[in-house]
Design an enzyme around this catalytic site. Structure first.
Site, PDB file in Angstrom:
ATOM      1  CD  GLU A   4      -3.224  -6.134   3.883  1.00  0.00           C
ATOM      2  OE1 GLU A   4      -3.168  -7.004   3.085  1.00  0.00           O
ATOM      3  OE2 GLU A   4      -2.636  -4.884   3.811  1.00  0.00           O
ATOM      4  CD  GLU A  59      -2.674  -1.213   2.359  1.00  0.00           C
ATOM      5  OE1 GLU A  59      -2.239  -1.522   3.430  1.00  0.00           O
ATOM      6  OE2 GLU A  59      -4.002  -0.920   2.250  1.00  0.00           O
TER       7      GLU A  59
HETATM    8  C1  3H9 Z   1      -1.414  -4.794   7.403  1.00  0.00           C
HETATM    9  O1  3H9 Z   1      -0.516  -4.421   6.719  1.00  0.00           O
HETATM   10  C2  3H9 Z   1      -2.484  -3.959   7.709  1.00  0.00           C
HETATM   11  C3  3H9 Z   1      -2.728  -2.637   6.659  1.00  0.00           C
HETATM   12  O2  3H9 Z   1      -3.170  -3.116   5.634  1.00  0.00           O
HETATM   13  C4  3H9 Z   1      -3.574  -1.436   7.285  1.00  0.00           C
HETATM   14  C5  3H9 Z   1      -2.812  -0.808   8.394  1.00  0.00           C
HETATM   15  C6  3H9 Z   1      -3.766   0.490   8.882  1.00  0.00           C
HETATM   16  N1  3H9 Z   1       4.762  -6.853  11.801  1.00  0.00           N
HETATM   17  O3  3H9 Z   1       7.807 -14.710   8.915  1.00  0.00           O
HETATM   18  P1  3H9 Z   1       9.305 -14.506   9.560  1.00  0.00           P
HETATM   19  C7  3H9 Z   1       7.944 -10.735  12.394  1.00  0.00           C
HETATM   20  S1  3H9 Z   1      -1.180  -6.072   8.095  1.00  0.00           S
HETATM   21  C8  3H9 Z   1       5.176  -7.250  13.043  1.00  0.00           C
HETATM   22  O4  3H9 Z   1       9.588 -15.689  10.348  1.00  0.00           O
HETATM   23  P2  3H9 Z   1      10.327 -14.874   6.830  1.00  0.00           P
HETATM   24  C9  3H9 Z   1       7.795 -12.108  12.959  1.00  0.00           C
HETATM   25  O5  3H9 Z   1       6.683 -12.365  13.833  1.00  0.00           O
HETATM   26  C10 3H9 Z   1       0.288  -6.802   7.814  1.00  0.00           C
HETATM   27  N2  3H9 Z   1       6.141  -8.327  12.849  1.00  0.00           N
HETATM   28  O6  3H9 Z   1      10.090 -14.309   8.491  1.00  0.00           O
HETATM   29  C11 3H9 Z   1       9.109 -12.818  13.136  1.00  0.00           C
HETATM   30  O7  3H9 Z   1       9.410 -12.312  14.423  1.00  0.00           O
HETATM   31  P3  3H9 Z   1      10.447 -13.684  15.563  1.00  0.00           P
HETATM   32  C12 3H9 Z   1       0.376  -7.432   6.391  1.00  0.00           C
HETATM   33  C13 3H9 Z   1       6.366  -9.008  11.948  1.00  0.00           C
HETATM   34  O8  3H9 Z   1      11.328 -14.488   6.432  1.00  0.00           O
HETATM   35  C14 3H9 Z   1      10.358 -11.877  12.195  1.00  0.00           C
HETATM   36  O9  3H9 Z   1       9.136 -10.829  11.818  1.00  0.00           O
HETATM   37  N3  3H9 Z   1       1.482  -8.124   6.340  1.00  0.00           N
HETATM   38  C15 3H9 Z   1       5.601  -8.664  10.802  1.00  0.00           C
HETATM   39  O10 3H9 Z   1       9.961 -16.141   7.000  1.00  0.00           O
HETATM   40  C16 3H9 Z   1      10.545 -12.706  10.930  1.00  0.00           C
HETATM   41  O11 3H9 Z   1       9.395 -13.081  10.408  1.00  0.00           O
HETATM   42  C17 3H9 Z   1       1.713  -9.586   6.471  1.00  0.00           C
HETATM   43  O12 3H9 Z   1       0.763 -10.208   6.507  1.00  0.00           O
HETATM   44  C18 3H9 Z   1       4.825  -7.775  10.754  1.00  0.00           C
HETATM   45  N4  3H9 Z   1       4.064  -7.188   9.646  1.00  0.00           N
HETATM   46  O13 3H9 Z   1       9.063 -14.252   6.188  1.00  0.00           O
HETATM   47  C19 3H9 Z   1       3.195 -10.005   6.244  1.00  0.00           C
HETATM   48  N5  3H9 Z   1       6.050  -9.679   9.716  1.00  0.00           N
HETATM   49  O14 3H9 Z   1      11.737 -13.482  14.652  1.00  0.00           O
HETATM   50  C20 3H9 Z   1       3.402 -10.799   7.491  1.00  0.00           C
HETATM   51  C21 3H9 Z   1       6.913 -10.294  10.485  1.00  0.00           C
HETATM   52  O15 3H9 Z   1      10.318 -12.653  16.856  1.00  0.00           O
HETATM   53  N6  3H9 Z   1       4.819 -11.399   7.277  1.00  0.00           N
HETATM   54  N7  3H9 Z   1       7.151 -10.070  11.560  1.00  0.00           N
HETATM   55  O16 3H9 Z   1       9.571 -14.718  15.614  1.00  0.00           O
HETATM   56  C22 3H9 Z   1       5.147 -12.166   6.496  1.00  0.00           C
HETATM   57  O17 3H9 Z   1       4.190 -12.756   5.750  1.00  0.00           O
HETATM   58  C23 3H9 Z   1       6.674 -12.922   6.725  1.00  0.00           C
HETATM   59  O18 3H9 Z   1       7.035 -12.454   8.043  1.00  0.00           O
HETATM   60  C24 3H9 Z   1       7.538 -12.269   5.611  1.00  0.00           C
HETATM   61  C25 3H9 Z   1       8.982 -12.835   6.170  1.00  0.00           C
HETATM   62  C26 3H9 Z   1       7.041 -12.958   4.057  1.00  0.00           C
HETATM   63  C27 3H9 Z   1       7.537 -10.971   5.380  1.00  0.00           C
END
Ligand code: 3H9
Length: 719
Positions: A129, A109
């Site tokens: 999301e 976004e």
């Molecule tokens: C959103 O964006 C809402 C908006 O539209 C509107 C707002 C108004 N935040 O997965 P990993 C942490 S909703 C905080 O093992 P990978 C995760 O917990 C969001 N923390 O790495 C982990 O912590 P720990 C939409 C986050 O390389 C560490 O980072 N976005 C977030 O296998 C490593 O993560 C998503 O849904 C976050 N957003 O994969 C994307 N993301 O080391 C969610 C990760 O303490 N994220 N962490 O366990 C993912 O899909 C994967 O993390 C990603 C990397 C593909 C990015």
């Protein structure tokens, strides 16, 4: 910028270009400090007369992974996201998003408010999301349909699956791919645009939404997709409502306002809390509490599978999909040929359905080599035995593997219940032996129970967990105890389903009640699929008396009603179809067996069915936790969602219990105790936690929803 804020943005310049680099490791979410940094530096770049263009990028492997999920339900500091994005969108100087890695959710976004988007060939973009029970709430539902058309945008947002850079370029999400240095290419691209009078804004591109106006199919198809793939979920309907606004509202800002309202409804919905619990729960499950984080991983450059049946083939595919060359061994040439044929067919199906390209198929098939000889496994780094469940046979195979493989190799047994220590004892390397319980079909199901024997070393455990992650599995550690986690919990669940059948409910009522609760398949449809004859034959072989709960299914087997394989079981099936039809002819058997056992059949409510089956999972889960077989209650949620069809939007059985409140769980259980006092005796841990915290383990008690309004204020104040 204040120091307490989380994450930052780095500012530098290259000639007339300002570079804003989001720096919030490991994945650059839009935490308070990032929002503050974006605002501050966009203003700075705009105020600096020597700057003519702005590049926004991310440090490390991610561009921006979205909103900071850990802020949901908290009171975050810092400026709101919408204001920061508005400042980028209305920048006087052109802004290019240089997407160096994952641009997800709020990350994409953010890129969509930039004038231009360029990605590396490894970039990944998406609006996932929906997987968190949310909708893209920072303009994604209004801008993406304008960029790629409402139909494609809806597909992307309902599936929540990201696009590769190549697909993103084809669909028009990004404008260019950099094959070399992203920053160099981005600067060249932006320099060319700097002279232009107008720089495009996605919000102004109305052609595609106008084209869809009046076309009922667009929304109808999205609704059908959501009903099929996201049954019971709240967010998909909200996404569709937002896109409807994007199509029908003339004023972009009205669409944005609606998006904010619908986003807030998602935020307040308990499904969002449940799904975020699962997001963090899956990451927590991948960690082993007493294995140090820095435990060295054993290098896994090759694998060997023993057994080319359904499980062996599926496991081999998992290795190949993770890019690890794998040998698949069978001592029977015909079996091996058949097994390779099945693997090839499975991949071909993926090609036919557009999930894989022919080139990708060739690559993975090239990584799988069939062999008839154990000697060929001598150099593998891990061998996974996947033969049928027979301890003697498995011990024999482990003896052979121990002899033929290098000393460093890990030896894993794919078992759903055999004793890993007994298997390890047949080798001279018990520290390198582990259980890997894949679920069938192994190439599809995400759950992997990693069974820790008494001697399994830290390195072995950490390495196998990391292979699980590479394979895209939800890996959960279980101690070596009967039934591990999942099947042990399942036993109580199916016991209750069978008892309900004896007490008067019919299979269809029980299945429908549990499916309306959200289970992907009711217990009797599941039993028909697996085959009723498995238990019946095992009991016969052991010369065992049929337990009360199994009397009906054994009686059906006596009439050759084995389930789908004989086209009749608890249900009837027409030739070649898996659709269950009621089997009224069984009702006399049910009645007869109830009578024989002095059970008076009665009307049973759907609520009683749900409570008895689901609370049976919870009570056994509490015992499993108490015994330390599972590390945390959230691990059991991950098991049930990924292996047993529990609805993700309910957050798993233990989270569901937390939401009910553990005292209420005990109250409900006590209502059933006159039916079976022993079964419904609450686990001591359940009683203890009901008295103390009211919730399982580290799982938080239900959120105070007033906090959510402050999340809204922090992220969406500008709308
Ligand atoms: C959103 O964006 C809402 C908006 O539209 C509107 C707002 C108004 N935040 O997965 P990993 C942490 S909703 C905080 O093992 P990978 C995760 O917990 C969001 N923390 O790495 C982990 O912590 P720990 C939409 C986050 O390389 C560490 O980072 N976005 C977030 O296998 C490593 O993560 C998503 O849904 C976050 N957003 O994969 C994307 N993301 O080391 C969610 C990760 O303490 N994220 N962490 O366990 C993912 O899909 C994967 O993390 C990603 C990397 C593909 C990015």
């Amino acid at each position: 910028m204040t120091n307490e804020l989380k994450g930052k943005v780095n500012y530098s310049t290259s000639g007339n270009i300002a570079i804003l680099e989001v720096d919030n490791p490991p994945v650059n979410p839009l935490s308070s400090g990032v929002r503050a940094g974006l605002s501050e530096y966009i203003t700075k770049a705009n105020e600096d007369d020597s700057i003519e263009g702005i590049i926004l990028t991310g440090a490390g492997r991610s561009f921006i992974a979205g909103a900071d999920i850990s802020e949901f339900g908290q009171t975050p500091d810092g400026p709101d996201l919408h204001t920061a994005l508005k400042e980028i969108e209305y920048s006087k100087k052109p802004v290019l998003a240089a997407i160096n890695g994952t641009a997800l959710g709020g990350g994409l976004e953010t890129a969509l408010v930039c004038n231009y988007r360029m990605g590396t060939n490894k970039a990944i973009v998406g609006l996932p999301e929906v997987n968190l029970g949310l909708l893209p709430g920072a303009g994604g539902t209004q801008r993406l349909p304008r960029l790629i058309g409402p139909s494609q945008a809806l597909k992307m947002m309902i599936a929540g699956t990201p696009l590769s850079a190549k697909k993103a370029l084809q669909q028009g999400v990004i404008d260019a791919i950099s094959e070399n240095s992203l920053m160099d290419d981005a600067i060249v691209f932006l320099q060319e645009k700097i002279g232009s009078e107008v720089h495009p804004k996605v919000r102004d591109k109305n052609e595609k939404v106008l084209e869809a106006r009046g076309d009922d199919n667009v929304l109808a198809e999205a609704k059908a997709l959501a009903a099929k793939t996201r049954r019971g979920q709240f967010a998909p309907g909200q996404i569709i409502a937002c896109v409807e606004a994007a199509i029908n509202e003339d004023d972009f800002d009205i669409g944005m306002k609606k998006e904010s309202e619908y986003f807030l409804e998602c935020l307040m919905n308990p499904q969002r809390e449940a799904m975020i619990h699962i997001f963090f729960g899956e990451r927590a499950a991948s960690k082993i509490s007493d294995v140090p984080k820095d435990t060295p991983l054993l290098p896994i450059g090759s694998a060997g599978i023993v057994g080319s049946g359904t499980m062996g083939g599926g496991i081999a595919m998992n290795f190949a999909n993770a890019g690890i060359p794998v040998l698949i061994l069978d001592q029977d040439e015909k079996n091996l040929e058949r097994g390779m044929g099945v693997i090839e067919k499975n991949y071909q199906m993926m090609v036919d359905r557009g999930r894989m390209s022919q080139e990708q198929k060739d690559v993975v098939m090239g990584l799988i080599t069939p062999t008839l000889s154990y000697e060929d496994l001598s150099n593998v780094d891990i061998a996974v035995e996947a033969v049928y469940e027979n301890l003697d046979l498995k011990q024999e195979i482990f003896k052979t593997l121990d002899t033929v493989t290098n000393d460093h190799a890990i030896l894993a047994s794919n078992t759903s219940g055999l004793d890993i220590d007994a298997i390890a004892a047949s080798t001279n390397r018990p520290g390198k032996v582990v259980g890997t319980h894949f679920f069938s079909p192994a190439n599809v199901m995400r759950l992997l129970e990693v069974v820790r024997g008494k001697d399994s070393s830290d390195e072995t455990m950490a390495t196998v967990m990391s292979i699980g992650k590479k394979m895209g599995k939800a890996a959960v550690v279980s101690l070596n105890a009967p039934g591990f986690i999942g099947n042990r919990m399942l036993a109580g669940y199916t016991h209750q389903a069978n008892m309900l059948l004896l007490e008067g409910a019919l299979p269809n009522q029980i299945d429908s009640a549990l499916e309306s609760f959200g289970m992907s398949m009711g217990p009797f449809r599941m039993l028909d699929l697996v085959g009723l004859d498995l238990g019946w034959r095992a009991r016969k072989l052991a010369d065992m008396e049929t337990p009360l709960a199994n009397k009906i299914s054994d009686a059906l087997c006596e009439q050759d009603r084995f389930g789908q394989k004989t086209s009749k079981g608890f249900y009837n099936y027409s030739e070649g179809s898996r659709a269950p039809n009621p089997a009224p002819e069984n009702e006399a058997i049910y009645k007869e067996i109830s009578d024989q056992n002095n059970i008076e059949r009665r009307e049973i409510s759907d609520q009683e069915i749900i409570d008895r089956c689901i609370l049976a999972l919870v009570n056994e889960g509490a015992r499993i936790l108490e015994e330390g077989v599972a590390q945390r209650s959230g691990d059991m949620d991950i098991v049930y969602i990924n292996g047993y069809g529990f609805p993700i939007w309910r957050g798993g059985p233990m989270f569901y219990a937390n939401q009910l409140g553990l005292s209420e769980v005990i109250n409900k259980m006590s209502n059933f105790s006159e039916l079976d006092k022993n079964f419904w005796e609450p686990a001591p841990l359940l009683k203890k936690l009901a008295d103390e915290s009211g919730a399982f383990g580290e799982a938080p008690a239900p959120e105070d929803r007033s906090e959510l309004l402050s999340f809204k204020m922090a992220n969406m104040g500008g709308v």
